[in-house]
Design a protein around this motif. Structure first.
Motif, PDB file in Angstrom:
ATOM      1  N   TYR A 218     -18.995 -51.889 -17.641  1.00  0.00           N
ATOM      2  CA  TYR A 218     -17.657 -51.294 -17.699  1.00  0.00           C
ATOM      3  C   TYR A 218     -16.749 -51.885 -16.622  1.00  0.00           C
ATOM      4  O   TYR A 218     -15.561 -52.097 -16.846  1.00  0.00           O
ATOM      5  CB  TYR A 218     -17.735 -49.776 -17.528  1.00  0.00           C
ATOM      6  CG  TYR A 218     -18.435 -49.057 -18.659  1.00  0.00           C
ATOM      7  CD1 TYR A 218     -17.697 -48.507 -19.698  1.00  0.00           C
ATOM      8  CD2 TYR A 218     -19.816 -48.910 -18.689  1.00  0.00           C
ATOM      9  CE1 TYR A 218     -18.312 -47.822 -20.728  1.00  0.00           C
ATOM     10  CE2 TYR A 218     -20.451 -48.245 -19.716  1.00  0.00           C
ATOM     11  CZ  TYR A 218     -19.698 -47.701 -20.738  1.00  0.00           C
ATOM     12  OH  TYR A 218     -20.314 -47.028 -21.764  1.00  0.00           O
ATOM     13  N   GLY A 222     -13.220 -54.084 -17.121  1.00  0.00           N
ATOM     14  CA  GLY A 222     -11.984 -53.846 -16.379  1.00  0.00           C
ATOM     15  C   GLY A 222     -11.457 -55.126 -15.741  1.00  0.00           C
ATOM     16  O   GLY A 222     -10.272 -55.443 -15.844  1.00  0.00           O
ATOM     17  N   SER A 226      -7.883 -57.329 -16.512  1.00  0.00           N
ATOM     18  CA  SER A 226      -6.914 -57.713 -15.483  1.00  0.00           C
ATOM     19  C   SER A 226      -6.740 -59.229 -15.451  1.00  0.00           C
ATOM     20  O   SER A 226      -5.622 -59.741 -15.325  1.00  0.00           O
ATOM     21  CB  SER A 226      -7.377 -57.193 -14.123  1.00  0.00           C
ATOM     22  OG  SER A 226      -6.455 -57.553 -13.122  1.00  0.00           O
ATOM     23  N   GLU A 242       2.019 -61.142  -7.829  1.00  0.00           N
ATOM     24  CA  GLU A 242       1.044 -60.130  -8.250  1.00  0.00           C
ATOM     25  C   GLU A 242      -0.020 -60.754  -9.165  1.00  0.00           C
ATOM     26  O   GLU A 242      -1.212 -60.490  -9.023  1.00  0.00           O
ATOM     27  CB  GLU A 242       1.737 -58.969  -8.938  1.00  0.00           C
ATOM     28  CG  GLU A 242       0.749 -57.854  -9.223  1.00  0.00           C
ATOM     29  CD  GLU A 242       1.418 -56.532  -9.515  1.00  0.00           C
ATOM     30  OE1 GLU A 242       2.446 -56.536 -10.201  1.00  0.00           O
ATOM     31  OE2 GLU A 242       0.896 -55.503  -9.065  1.00  0.00           O
ATOM     32  N   ASN A 246      -3.898 -61.020  -8.206  1.00  0.00           N
ATOM     33  CA  ASN A 246      -4.923 -60.406  -9.056  1.00  0.00           C
ATOM     34  C   ASN A 246      -5.995 -61.421  -9.445  1.00  0.00           C
ATOM     35  O   ASN A 246      -7.191 -61.124  -9.418  1.00  0.00           O
ATOM     36  CB  ASN A 246      -4.293 -59.835 -10.330  1.00  0.00           C
ATOM     37  CG  ASN A 246      -3.538 -58.540 -10.074  1.00  0.00           C
ATOM     38  OD1 ASN A 246      -3.706 -57.893  -9.034  1.00  0.00           O
ATOM     39  ND2 ASN A 246      -2.685 -58.160 -11.005  1.00  0.00           N
TER      40      ASN A 246
ATOM     41  N   ASN B 214      -2.267 -53.737 -10.669  1.00  0.00           N
ATOM     42  CA  ASN B 214      -3.270 -54.132  -9.701  1.00  0.00           C
ATOM     43  C   ASN B 214      -4.642 -54.267 -10.376  1.00  0.00           C
ATOM     44  O   ASN B 214      -5.023 -53.399 -11.166  1.00  0.00           O
ATOM     45  CB  ASN B 214      -3.285 -52.979  -8.684  1.00  0.00           C
ATOM     46  CG  ASN B 214      -4.093 -53.245  -7.479  1.00  0.00           C
ATOM     47  OD1 ASN B 214      -5.168 -53.798  -7.577  1.00  0.00           O
ATOM     48  ND2 ASN B 214      -3.572 -52.844  -6.338  1.00  0.00           N
ATOM     49  N   THR B 215      -5.395 -55.313 -10.035  1.00  0.00           N
ATOM     50  CA  THR B 215      -6.759 -55.448 -10.562  1.00  0.00           C
ATOM     51  C   THR B 215      -7.570 -54.186 -10.300  1.00  0.00           C
ATOM     52  O   THR B 215      -8.374 -53.754 -11.138  1.00  0.00           O
ATOM     53  CB  THR B 215      -7.460 -56.662  -9.916  1.00  0.00           C
ATOM     54  OG1 THR B 215      -6.769 -57.848 -10.315  1.00  0.00           O
ATOM     55  CG2 THR B 215      -8.910 -56.773 -10.357  1.00  0.00           C
ATOM     56  N   TYR B 218      -7.613 -51.611 -13.015  1.00  0.00           N
ATOM     57  CA  TYR B 218      -8.477 -51.940 -14.160  1.00  0.00           C
ATOM     58  C   TYR B 218      -9.944 -51.655 -13.834  1.00  0.00           C
ATOM     59  O   TYR B 218     -10.701 -51.202 -14.689  1.00  0.00           O
ATOM     60  CB  TYR B 218      -8.307 -53.407 -14.548  1.00  0.00           C
ATOM     61  CG  TYR B 218      -6.949 -53.766 -15.089  1.00  0.00           C
ATOM     62  CD1 TYR B 218      -6.709 -53.795 -16.459  1.00  0.00           C
ATOM     63  CD2 TYR B 218      -5.892 -54.079 -14.241  1.00  0.00           C
ATOM     64  CE1 TYR B 218      -5.478 -54.134 -16.969  1.00  0.00           C
ATOM     65  CE2 TYR B 218      -4.650 -54.414 -14.736  1.00  0.00           C
ATOM     66  CZ  TYR B 218      -4.436 -54.443 -16.103  1.00  0.00           C
ATOM     67  OH  TYR B 218      -3.208 -54.778 -16.599  1.00  0.00           O
ATOM     68  N   VAL B 219     -10.326 -51.956 -12.607  1.00  0.00           N
ATOM     69  CA  VAL B 219     -11.703 -51.657 -12.192  1.00  0.00           C
ATOM     70  C   VAL B 219     -11.935 -50.148 -12.256  1.00  0.00           C
ATOM     71  O   VAL B 219     -12.961 -49.680 -12.760  1.00  0.00           O
ATOM     72  CB  VAL B 219     -11.972 -52.198 -10.773  1.00  0.00           C
ATOM     73  CG1 VAL B 219     -13.334 -51.731 -10.258  1.00  0.00           C
ATOM     74  CG2 VAL B 219     -11.904 -53.730 -10.757  1.00  0.00           C
ATOM     75  N   GLY B 222     -12.531 -48.940 -15.701  1.00  0.00           N
ATOM     76  CA  GLY B 222     -13.894 -49.247 -16.129  1.00  0.00           C
ATOM     77  C   GLY B 222     -14.885 -48.231 -15.593  1.00  0.00           C
ATOM     78  O   GLY B 222     -15.741 -47.724 -16.333  1.00  0.00           O
ATOM     79  N   VAL B 223     -14.765 -47.907 -14.319  1.00  0.00           N
ATOM     80  CA  VAL B 223     -15.689 -46.937 -13.713  1.00  0.00           C
ATOM     81  C   VAL B 223     -15.497 -45.563 -14.353  1.00  0.00           C
ATOM     82  O   VAL B 223     -16.465 -44.851 -14.637  1.00  0.00           O
ATOM     83  CB  VAL B 223     -15.505 -46.878 -12.180  1.00  0.00           C
ATOM     84  CG1 VAL B 223     -16.466 -45.859 -11.568  1.00  0.00           C
ATOM     85  CG2 VAL B 223     -15.736 -48.250 -11.546  1.00  0.00           C
ATOM     86  N   ILE B 258     -13.867 -50.419  -2.745  1.00  0.00           N
ATOM     87  CA  ILE B 258     -13.599 -51.375  -3.828  1.00  0.00           C
ATOM     88  C   ILE B 258     -12.551 -50.821  -4.796  1.00  0.00           C
ATOM     89  O   ILE B 258     -11.679 -51.557  -5.261  1.00  0.00           O
ATOM     90  CB  ILE B 258     -14.921 -51.695  -4.576  1.00  0.00           C
ATOM     91  CG1 ILE B 258     -15.753 -52.694  -3.773  1.00  0.00           C
ATOM     92  CG2 ILE B 258     -14.668 -52.222  -5.991  1.00  0.00           C
ATOM     93  CD1 ILE B 258     -15.242 -54.123  -3.758  1.00  0.00           C
TER      94      ILE B 258
END
Lengths: 387, 387
Positions: A218, A222, A226, A242, A246, B214-215, B218-219, B222-223, B258
C-alpha cells in the motif's frame, strides 16, 4: 508484514532549498582530510563545486579530489580512489553527484582497507565487510538510485565487462545526505526521465512479489501515485519545485528499504539492465523501461492477482467486463504509455544496443526473479521482443 | 515536499515472530545494569516476563524492576524510575509494554541526570536535553503510539492534572525495538481498537494540513488503506497474523516521522484528548475517535479540498453530482461508520467523562491546529457535540 525483518537506517537526511546550510555542521563530525568525489564538469557549471569547496575551506579541511567518475562507475576508479584514501589518510569521502558517484564513494569506502581483492570479496563472493570503512557524506544532484540513503553500490568491472551490484550494511550507508531539489533543475531532460523510470522500476521490483496483503504494498502504491503525478508536472515544467522535490523524495524512500520491508522482491529487470549497461553504457532508467515492458508481459500470468491490483489501484484501469488477463495487460499498457509520454525511447536499438549483443547480455545476466525464475533463453527472447 | 526538513531515525527495528531472538545480541551493546520497566501483570500472564528475564539472566545482567506503569504514565513514576537509575547506575532501560511504558522509559532516560526540575524544563519549557541520556530498548506488546521508533513522551502530572507530550530528539529514541505481532494477540479488544484509532488519528493529524501535493500525503493514504483493511480483519479474527502485523507496522511508520515529513500538521485532536485523558484516564484512541468526528465536521470547510480528496481517495466516496461540502462530510461519515464498525463508543459519556469536566478540559487544552486555530469556546462546543 508476514516475513520477519530487521530495519535500521542511520543516514541523516537534510532536505530542501536550504539543505546546504547544514554541510558545515556535518563536517564537524569528521576529521580534516576529505576526498571530494564527483563526475564530469556539471557540478562546476552550476556553481556547486565553488560553493562546496568554499565551505570545505572555511571549515579548514584538506581536500583531495577525484573527478571523472563515470555514469557506470568503473572498478578501476574505485581502486584509484582507495589508493588516494590510503595515501591521504582520508576521514570522509564527500560524494557530490548522482547515484553513480555515491555508489563509487561507498565502493572506495569499503575497498581502501580491504584485506585481499575487494572486487572478488565484496562484489563476487558477497563477503561481510571485515575492515575499517571510511565514512561517506553526499550532496545529491540527480535522483533515482536512492544511493543517498542505502547501502547499494553498483560497479562495472570494465576488464570483465561485468556490472554488478552489492547492498552493503548500514555501517556503509552515507552518514549524511544533502538533498536540494533545485540542484536537479539542470539535469538534462533525458537523464531526468531516466531517473524517474529508475524510481518506478525500484518500486515495481519490490511490489511484484508475494501474494500477501502487506502494508508495504500500500505504501508503494502511494509512492507510485505521487511519482506519476509529479513526473508529468516535471516534464511539463522542469522548474516546478514541488514536482522535483516530490520526485527526489520518491526516489529516496523508493529504495531506502521502507518500500521493500517484508517483501520477497523481484529485481530481474535490474539484473538484465545491468548487463545492458555493461555493454552499451546507456542511461540506467531508459534501459529499465525498455526491458520492463516485454518482461512484465511475459511474467504477469505467474502473479496475475498482483498485476490486476496494480492496473486498478495504480493506473485506474476499469475492471468491468474484463478478464484478469485483460486487466493486467491494460495496466502494463498504461505503464508503457506513461514511459512514452515522459519521452523514453521504447527499443534497445535506440539505446545503442546492437543485435550481436543480445545473446551476450542474456547469457551474462544474473538469474533471479519474483513470480517467475527466468533462464537465459527466456531473457534472450525478452530482449529480442524489445530490440 | 515544499518545506525543508531534516530526517534521522536511528532506531533498529526487529520485526516478526522470531524478533525476540535478537534481544541477546542487542543486550551486548550495553552495560550490565538494566532497569526493567513494565505495566501491570499482563506481561506475566502471557509468559513474556519469564522469557525476557531468562534472556537477561543468560546475558549476565543485573536487573532492577519498576512495574505498575500506568496507561497514562504519571510523572511521579518518572521520578521514581530516575531515582532507581541513579542508585543502580543503570546502563539500559528495557521497556516491555505499550506506548505508555515506552513513553515513561524515555522520560526516565532524560530525567535521571537532568539539571534542575525535569518536568518544568522538558515538558513545560521544552528545553533542549543537555544531560546524559540513558539508552532505552523496547519490547512492544501493544501498538498505536509508535513510541518504539520516535522521541515522543506523553506524561501526566497528576498533581497538576496536566497531561502533556514532548517529542525528544533522536538521541532519546529507543536504540532498538522488538516488534513481535503475536505479542499483541492477547490485548483486550477494546485496547486493540483504541490502538487502531490512535494510528488513524496520527495519520489524519499529519494529513489534514497544507494545500500542497506532497509525496507524504500519498504515503499516508497508502498506510490508511492498509490500516482500514487490516483493522476489519483483526476485529473479525484477532489471531490473523498478517492483519495484526500490518497494524503493528502501520502504527510504527504512522508516527516515526516518515508520514509527517514536509507537512505542517494539525494535532489539535490530540491536544484535546490529552486533557480528556488527564480527567478520565480513558483509553487514548477511544477519546481521539469521539473528539475527531465533531472536530472534523467543524474544521473541514477551512481545508475543504483536502477533505474532499480524503473522502474520495481513502473512503472511495463517489463525487458525482455532489458539492464539495457533501463529499467532504460523507468522508467524515465513513470515518465514523468505520469507528462504530470496529466497536468504538461514540460519546464522551461512555468514556467516563461527566458534564462538569467539559469546560475544564476545553480550558486546559493546548491550542494549536492545522486548517483552523480553535479557541477555548470552540473546543468546548466540540466537546458538547460529542458528549
Amino acid at each position: 508484514m508476514k516475513y520477519d525483518f530487521t530495519y535500521y537506517n542511520p543516514t541523516r537526511i537534510h532536505f530542501g532549498k536550504e539543505a546546504m546550510s547544514k554541510l558545515a555542521d556535518e563536517l564537524q563530525n569528521f576529521g580534516d582530510n576529505i576526498l571530494l568525489l564527483y563526475g564530469k564538469n556539471s557540478i562546476k557549471k552550476i556553481g556547486l563545486y565553488d560553493s562546496v569547496t568554499a565551505i570545505l575551506k572555511e571549515c579548514g579541511k584538506n581536500v583531495t579530489e577525484l573527478s571523472g567518475i563515470k555514469p557506470n562507475p568503473a572498478y578501476s576508479q574505485v581502486l584509484e580512489g582507495a589508493k588516494l584514501c590510503r595515501e591521504n589518510r582520508i576521514d570522509l569521502i564527500l560524494a557530490v553527484g548522482g547515484g553513480s558517484v555515491i555508489d563509487c564513494a561507498k565502493a572506495i569506502s569499503v575497498s581502501a582497507y580491504a584485506k585481499g581483492d575487494p572486487w572478488q570479496r565484496y562484489w563476487i563472493d558477497f563477503e561481510s565487510v571485515d575492515n575499517d570503512v571510511i565514512p561517506v557524506g553526499t550532496i545529491l544532484t540527480m535522483t533515482g538510485t536512492a544511493s543517498e540513503m542505502n547501502g547499494g553500490s553498483v560497479i562495472t568491472n570494465e576488464e570483465l565487462t561485468l556490472k554488478t551490484g552489492r547492498v552493503f550494511p548500514p555501517s556503509v550507508y552515507p552518514k549524511f545526505s544533502i538533498l536540494n531539489p533545485e540542484l536537479t533543475y539542470t539535469v538534462p531532460k533525458i537523464q531526468m526521465v531516466s531517473g524517474i523510470f529508475d524510481i518506478m522500476s525500484h518500486l515495481m521490483e519490490q511490489y511484484f512479489s508475494g501474494d500477501d496483503d502487506n502494508t508495504t504494498d500500500y505504501v508503494i502504491e502511494g509512492v507510485m501515485h505521487s511519482l506519476i503525478n509529479s513526473a508529468r508536472k516535471a516534464v511539463a515544467d522542469p522548474y516546478d519545485y514541488e514536482a522535483r522535490s516530490n520526485i527526489m523524495w520518491c526516489a529516496t524512500i523508493g529504495l531506502n528499504r521502507i518500500t521493500g520491508l517484508s517483501k520477497t522482491q523481484d529485481w530481474e529487470v535490474h539484473n538484465i539492465e545491468h548487463q545492458l549497461g555493461a555493454y552499451t553504457d546507456c542511461p540506467h532508467g531508459l534501459g529499465l523501461s525498455v526491458i520492463s515492458m516485454p518482461y512484465y508481459r511475459y511474467i504477469y500470468k505467474y502473479g496475475i492477482d498482483k498485476f490486476v491490483r496494480y492496473a486498478i489501484n495504480v493506473w485506474g484501469v476499469n475492471p468491468e467486463d474484463k478478464t484478469k488477463d485483460e486487466i493486467a495487460l491494460e495496466g502494463i499498457d498504461r505503464l508503457q504509455e506513461f514511459s512514452k509520454e515522459i519521452g523514453i525511447p521504447q527499443t534497445l536499438r535506440e539505446l545503442g544496443c546492437t543485435e550481436n549483443m543480445l545473446r551476450k547480455i542474456a547469457d551474462t545476466s544474473i538469474l533471479g526473479g519474483g513470480y517467475k525464475q527466468l533462464d537465459y533463453d527466456e531473457i534472450y527472447n525478452i530482449l529480442k521482443e524489445c530490440y
